[in-house]
Structure formats: C-alpha cells, structure tokens
Design an enzyme around this catalytic site. Structure first.
Site, PDB file in Angstrom:
ATOM      1  N   HIS A   1      37.786  39.800  45.073  1.00 14.37           N
ATOM      2  CA  HIS A   1      38.201  38.916  46.024  1.00 14.37           C
ATOM      3  C   HIS A   1      39.091  39.954  46.784  1.00 14.37           C
ATOM      4  O   HIS A   1      39.695  40.749  46.524  1.00 14.37           O
ATOM      5  CB  HIS A   1      39.081  37.776  45.485  1.00 14.37           C
TER       6      HIS A   1
ATOM      7  N   ASP B   1      33.655  31.227  42.463  1.00 13.80           N
ATOM      8  CA  ASP B   1      32.144  31.135  42.378  1.00 13.80           C
ATOM      9  C   ASP B   1      31.662  31.330  41.120  1.00 13.80           C
ATOM     10  O   ASP B   1      30.509  31.122  41.055  1.00 13.80           O
ATOM     11  CB  ASP B   1      31.636  32.103  43.824  1.00 13.80           C
TER      12      ASP B   1
HETATM   13  N1  CMC Z   1      31.080  44.321  42.155  1.00 14.52           N
HETATM   14  C1  CMC Z   1      31.104  45.746  41.836  1.00 14.52           C
HETATM   15  N2  CMC Z   1      32.068  46.396  42.411  1.00 14.52           N
HETATM   16  C2  CMC Z   1      32.914  45.869  43.433  1.00 14.52           C
HETATM   17  C3  CMC Z   1      32.814  44.344  43.642  1.00 14.52           C
HETATM   18  C4  CMC Z   1      31.772  43.736  42.562  1.00 14.52           C
HETATM   19  N3  CMC Z   1      31.518  42.284  42.745  1.00 14.52           N
HETATM   20  N4  CMC Z   1      33.511  43.816  44.406  1.00 14.52           N
HETATM   21  C5  CMC Z   1      34.187  44.951  45.013  1.00 14.52           C
HETATM   22  N5  CMC Z   1      33.792  46.066  44.254  1.00 14.52           N
HETATM   23  C6  CMC Z   1      34.358  47.324  44.262  1.00 14.52           C
HETATM   24  C7  CMC Z   1      33.776  48.152  45.728  1.00 14.52           C
HETATM   25  O1  CMC Z   1      32.602  48.803  45.392  1.00 14.52           O
HETATM   26  C8  CMC Z   1      34.907  48.986  45.934  1.00 14.52           C
HETATM   27  O2  CMC Z   1      34.740  50.073  45.133  1.00 14.52           O
HETATM   28  P1  CMC Z   1      35.170  51.621  45.465  1.00 14.52           P
HETATM   29  O3  CMC Z   1      36.728  51.587  45.955  1.00 14.52           O
HETATM   30  O4  CMC Z   1      34.858  52.520  44.358  1.00 14.52           O
HETATM   31  O5  CMC Z   1      34.599  51.947  46.895  1.00 14.52           O
HETATM   32  C9  CMC Z   1      36.182  48.275  45.598  1.00 14.52           C
HETATM   33  O6  CMC Z   1      35.769  47.510  44.443  1.00 14.52           O
HETATM   34  C10 CMC Z   1      37.020  47.479  46.727  1.00 14.52           C
HETATM   35  O7  CMC Z   1      35.703  46.479  47.368  1.00 14.52           O
HETATM   36  P2  CMC Z   1      35.748  46.135  48.680  1.00 14.52           P
HETATM   37  O8  CMC Z   1      34.317  45.817  49.174  1.00 14.52           O
HETATM   38  O9  CMC Z   1      36.517  47.134  49.515  1.00 14.52           O
HETATM   39  O10 CMC Z   1      36.587  44.894  48.621  1.00 14.52           O
HETATM   40  P3  CMC Z   1      36.734  43.935  49.850  1.00 14.52           P
HETATM   41  O11 CMC Z   1      38.191  43.139  49.839  1.00 14.52           O
HETATM   42  O12 CMC Z   1      36.354  44.203  51.057  1.00 14.52           O
HETATM   43  O13 CMC Z   1      35.646  42.722  49.187  1.00 14.52           O
HETATM   44  C11 CMC Z   1      34.583  41.011  48.246  1.00 14.52           C
HETATM   45  C12 CMC Z   1      35.785  41.463  48.725  1.00 14.52           C
HETATM   46  C13 CMC Z   1      34.649  39.312  47.707  1.00 14.52           C
HETATM   47  C14 CMC Z   1      33.510  40.654  49.604  1.00 14.52           C
HETATM   48  C15 CMC Z   1      33.846  41.624  47.051  1.00 14.52           C
HETATM   49  O14 CMC Z   1      34.736  41.893  45.906  1.00 14.52           O
HETATM   50  C16 CMC Z   1      32.534  41.484  46.913  1.00 14.52           C
HETATM   51  O15 CMC Z   1      31.523  41.639  47.409  1.00 14.52           O
HETATM   52  N6  CMC Z   1      32.360  40.294  45.636  1.00 14.52           N
HETATM   53  C17 CMC Z   1      30.967  39.851  45.454  1.00 14.52           C
HETATM   54  C18 CMC Z   1      30.832  38.572  46.026  1.00 14.52           C
HETATM   55  C19 CMC Z   1      31.598  37.578  45.952  1.00 14.52           C
HETATM   56  O16 CMC Z   1      31.537  36.979  44.809  1.00 14.52           O
HETATM   57  N7  CMC Z   1      31.981  36.803  46.935  1.00 14.52           N
HETATM   58  C20 CMC Z   1      32.979  35.521  46.880  1.00 14.52           C
HETATM   59  C21 CMC Z   1      34.385  35.683  47.031  1.00 14.52           C
HETATM   60  S1  CMC Z   1      35.247  34.383  46.264  1.00 14.52           S
HETATM   61  C22 CMC Z   1      34.738  33.083  47.577  1.00 14.52           C
HETATM   62  C23 CMC Z   1      35.247  33.159  48.916  1.00 14.52           C
HETATM   63  O17 CMC Z   1      36.493  33.263  49.170  1.00 14.52           O
HETATM   64  O18 CMC Z   1      34.662  33.026  49.533  1.00 14.52           O
END
Ligand code: CMC
Length: 443
Positions: free
Chosen positions: A313, A370
């Site tokens: 998240h 989710d």
């Molecule tokens: N699986 C594997 N690795 C992950 C995941 C995941 N679900 N989420 C983040 N990471 C890793 C990412 O690869 C990165 O690694 P590194 O530092 O080595 O490059 C690190 O964690 C930070 O990730 P980020 O993409 O910079 O984090 P963000 O804050 O931009 O993204 C997120 C947040 C929710 C988009 C992301 O965690 C994600 O894609 N999760 C899966 C989709 C999901 O479940 N979304 C629902 C969110 S909750 C409902 C809502 O509020 O809408």
C-alpha cells in the site's frame, strides 16, 4: 478553512537556493502531523517542486479521515474504523462522513426517508443498460450512468451546497440501484426494484439476488458482513480516486460528473480493481495445483513484472487495519454459509509465508483491504466483475464528503499541477514537403 491557526509560531522550514534562504511556514494538524506550506514557493523563488505520484505532496487540509500508515490507524471524523465497523450500519457512517457527526435516531430516520424517496431510477435511464454491448465491464456502465444522472436530475446542479443532503441521498441510493440493475442486466434477468421496508444493504442484496422464480431470503449475517465491508471502504483520505473527484470537481464540475471520474480512477487494478485481480490470481494458483510459492518467487523477481496483488500500500507500512477486520468477517461469512473455499486457504498460506519473507518485510508489504474482500463477495454470490463496483458503492460517501469539503473551503483553487519541461528548447518550423522522418519524434 483558516489554515493560519495550524501554523507553528516558533518553527519554520528553511530552503536555501543559490545562497539565499527562504522561510516557509510549518503547519501542524490535529494529530501532530506536519506539513510545510509551500504555496508561496514559485512566487518567491521561481521554482516548483517535482513529486511523481504525489508521494510527499498534500493537496488540501481535510477534517474527514485520519490515517497513520506507520501505526496502521484509520479514523473517520475522529472515530476508529474498528469502533465504526463493530457498532454501525453503513448508512450511519455515510451520514457521519458527509455531515461530520454521527446521526441521532431522528437524523438517521430522515436520511433513510430521503434515500428511499430517491431510490428509483428514472425509467428512461433503464434503456441505457440495453445499449451496452454484452460483457461490458460493470465499472464502465456505472461510471457512464452516474455521469448521466446530471442530465436526468439537473435541478440540483446550480448552488449544490443548498441541496447537498438531497444530492448525497440520491447518489447513495441510486448508485446502489444502478449497481444491482447492471448485474441483473448482465444475467439477462428481470430487474428487481428497491423496497422501502429493507435496510440499505438488505435492499442491495435483494435487488441482486431476488427473482420471480426464487425469492431471496435476506440473511442478517450477510447483511452485517456487507455493512462492514462498505464501512471499511467508505473513505481513505486523498487516494487516487478521491483525488480525482476533487481534481475534477475543482473545475466546478457537478457532483455526478466528478464522482463518475472517481469511479473510472477506482477501476484500475492498482487501486480498486485489485480485489478482482486478487481473485484471478488465487484462482490461477488453485488451478495450477496450489503452488503459491512459485508466485511469491515471481513477485520477488525484479525481472518479472508480476506483483502479489492484494499486498502493499502506498500509505500503510504495517498491517492495513481494514484487512484484519475483513479477514475476521471472511471467516464468519464462510462459517455461516457453511462453505469451504480453497482460495481462502491459499490466501492464508500466502499471507503466512509473505509475512516471514525478507523481501516483503524489508519493503513493508502487508495484505491490504483487497486481499480478503473478494473471497467474501464470492461467498455471498457476487461475481468477480462486480467486486470493484462494490468498492465504489462503499467509497461513495467518502467521495461525496470530500467533494463537499472542497466546495466549502475558502482556500479552494482549480487543481493545476506544474511540471518540469524536458522537451526540445526550440525547433525551426519546416513546411510539410521539407520534413524528413526524425528519430526525435519517437524518443
Ligand atoms: N508485490 C511485490 N512487490 C511489491 C508489491 C507487490 N504487491 N508492491 C510493492 N512491491 C515492491 C516494489 O516492486 C518495490 O520494490 P523495489 O523497492 O525493490 O523496487 C517496492 O515494493 C515499493 O513499491 P512501489 O511500487 O514503489 O510502491 P507504491 O507505493 O508506489 O505502490 C501499490 C503501492 C499498492 C500500487 C503496490 O504495492 C502494488 O502494486 N500492490 C499490488 C496492487 C494492489 O494490491 N493494490 C491495492 C491497493 S489497496 C486498495 C486501494 O487503496 O485502492
């Protein structure tokens, strides 16, 4: 909103550019969180900030939702999400978010009367459903029809603040009807109209599942689970769809169109669409023999774009407080319905392994809201492609409250971010017959 009263008198932020120091006020919110007010930055320094994904940017001051991602705290209007989920119906929480206070019996009664009054859809709108191609995603139908509400109910568009209660009741009530109708249409079944004698959630379940040949029996455990799910989704401060509602609304677009834009933003698999994506992922793992460890490894592989959906998240760097409550509701619903879902077993195993894996620990990746919600929806009988619609139904009061707060705020400005321009500094214009294909065009 008078921001001056939040300004710290003895502390300022200093920014040094080319040897010159500029001071900026620091504001402290009611829970001690601090922001640097840079609203005079460009005027004084000629610079703007660059913040992809708005990771460090506050777009407004808000009194609606408080979220501490480090401690896993989520409060609506000062009340903890756990207290609200344990003790309230969704409609009470909707009232709280929109009006700022929990309703008295009388206020709640009046709000319900308004919702019943506005629960039907204009019959002409029902033809809309016939014109969508089969298999249209319900989120697309929902977004289009909510946008169209502004032309069917234009009387409230001018001076919306005078009629915001009616607009809110109308939206909450009608979006529920639209959601259920879009499901019925997709099934080719006759529409079931809302009933005044049912609660908000019971009404929705009845509109979804009642049929002339098999009357639906409303189960209080399912109604209670749905109430909780909707409460947990009701607001989440300045997330992607809420910021969209505010940004679109900041151009003084009507509430319906602003919310329609929010629905489109929520549709994305990184946002509300994740609940559907989680189920698809779990089903894939199940069909491939339950080898979830392969998917955990894929998620950890930097060369593989796969992500463990339902994990991580932007704001929570510990357990999402909503996911703990949802996991409990999930167990209750499956026990009541006496149904065993192997996907729940896989989900629990994934959680167990990920919570002890360095990759997920180092990046603070925990199950989010989710991860378990789809399993509950599936047990209730709601199909995959309606999961994000359910999220939208829950998020609606938050969007309305945030839009209303924006309209009421004296600091309101049209949303208009700046940028760092990195394109060509200057090019000489060439008439069409003198132009050659240039590599730059594709860069
Ligand atoms: N699986 C594997 N690795 C992950 C995941 C995941 N679900 N989420 C983040 N990471 C890793 C990412 O690869 C990165 O690694 P590194 O530092 O080595 O490059 C690190 O964690 C930070 O990730 P980020 O993409 O910079 O984090 P963000 O804050 O931009 O993204 C997120 C947040 C929710 C988009 C992301 O965690 C994600 O894609 N999760 C899966 C989709 C999901 O479940 N979304 C629902 C969110 S909750 C409902 C809502 O509020 O809408």
């Amino acid at each position: 909103m008078d921001l001056k009263k939040y300004e710290l008198q003895n502390e300022k932020a200093e920014l040094k550019i080319n040897g010159q120091v500029y001071e900026f006020p620091i504001l402290e919110g009611s829970k001690g969180e601090r922001v640097i007010d840079i609203s005079s930055l460009r005027k004084r320094t000629g610079c703007v900030t660059l913040d992809y994904g708005y990771m460090n940017t506050g777009s407004c001051a808000s009194a609606i939702t408080y979220l501490d991602g480090e401690k896993g705290i989520l409060n609506y209007r000062g009340y903890s999400i756990t207290d609200l989920a344990d003790n309230c119906q969704f409609v009470e929480v909707a009232y709280l978010l929109i009006n700022g206070c929990l309703p008295t019996m009388g206020e709640l009664g009046n709000f319900k009367v308004l919702m019943n009054k506005y629960s039907l859809m204009h019959e002409d709108m029902i033809h809309f459903f016939d014109r969508f191609p089969p298999d249209s995603p319900p989120m697309s139908i929902l977004s289009s029809i909510v946008n169209a509400l502004s032309v069917f109910y234009p009387e409230m568009i001018n001076n919306p603040m005078e009629k915001i209660d009616k607009m809110a009741a109308r939206l909450l009530s009608k979006v529920r009807t639209i959601a259920a109708f879009s499901y019925k249409k997709s099934m080719g079944q006759p529409l079931v109209y809302p009933r005044h004698d049912y609660s908000y959630c019971a009404n929705f379940l009845n509109m979804m599942f009642d049929s002339p040949v098999a009357p639906y029996e409303v189960d209080p455990v399912i109604v209670n689970a749905l109430d909780k799910l909707l409460i947990l989704h009701a607001d989440h401060e300045q997330n992607c769809s809420t910021s969209t509602v505010r940004l679109v609304g900041s151009a003084h677009v009507n509430l319906y169109a602003s919310i329609s834009a929010g629905i489109s933003a929520l549709w994305g698999p990184l946002h509300g669409g994740a609940n559907q994506a989680v189920m698809q992922m779990l089903e894939r793992i199940y069909l491939e023999g339950g080898n979830f460890k392969k998917y955990i490894e894929k998620a950890k592989d930097r060369n593989d774009p796969f992500r463990l959906v339902g994990f991580g998240h932007r704001v929570y760097k510990t357990h999402d407080p909503r996911s703990r409550i949802i996991k409990k509701v999930c167990d209750e619903v499956l026990t009541t319905l006496n149904c065993h879902d192997p996907l729940l077993d896989i989900a629990k195993e994934i959680e167990e392994v990920a919570l002890h894996d360095d990759y997920f620990l180092e990046r603070n990746l925990y199950p989010n809201v989710d991860f378990y919600s789809g399993i509950i929806y599936k047990a209730i009988g709601i199909p995959d492609d309606m999961f994000t619609v359910m999220f939208a139904l829950g998020r609606l009061p938050g969007w309305i409250a945030q839009w209303k707060e924006m309209w009421d705020d004296d600091n309101w400005r049209i949303g208009r971010p700046r940028q760092l321009y990195v394109g060509p500094a200057k090019r000489r214009f060439m008439p069409i017959d003198k132009r050659t294909v240039c590599d730059e065009r594709f860069s």
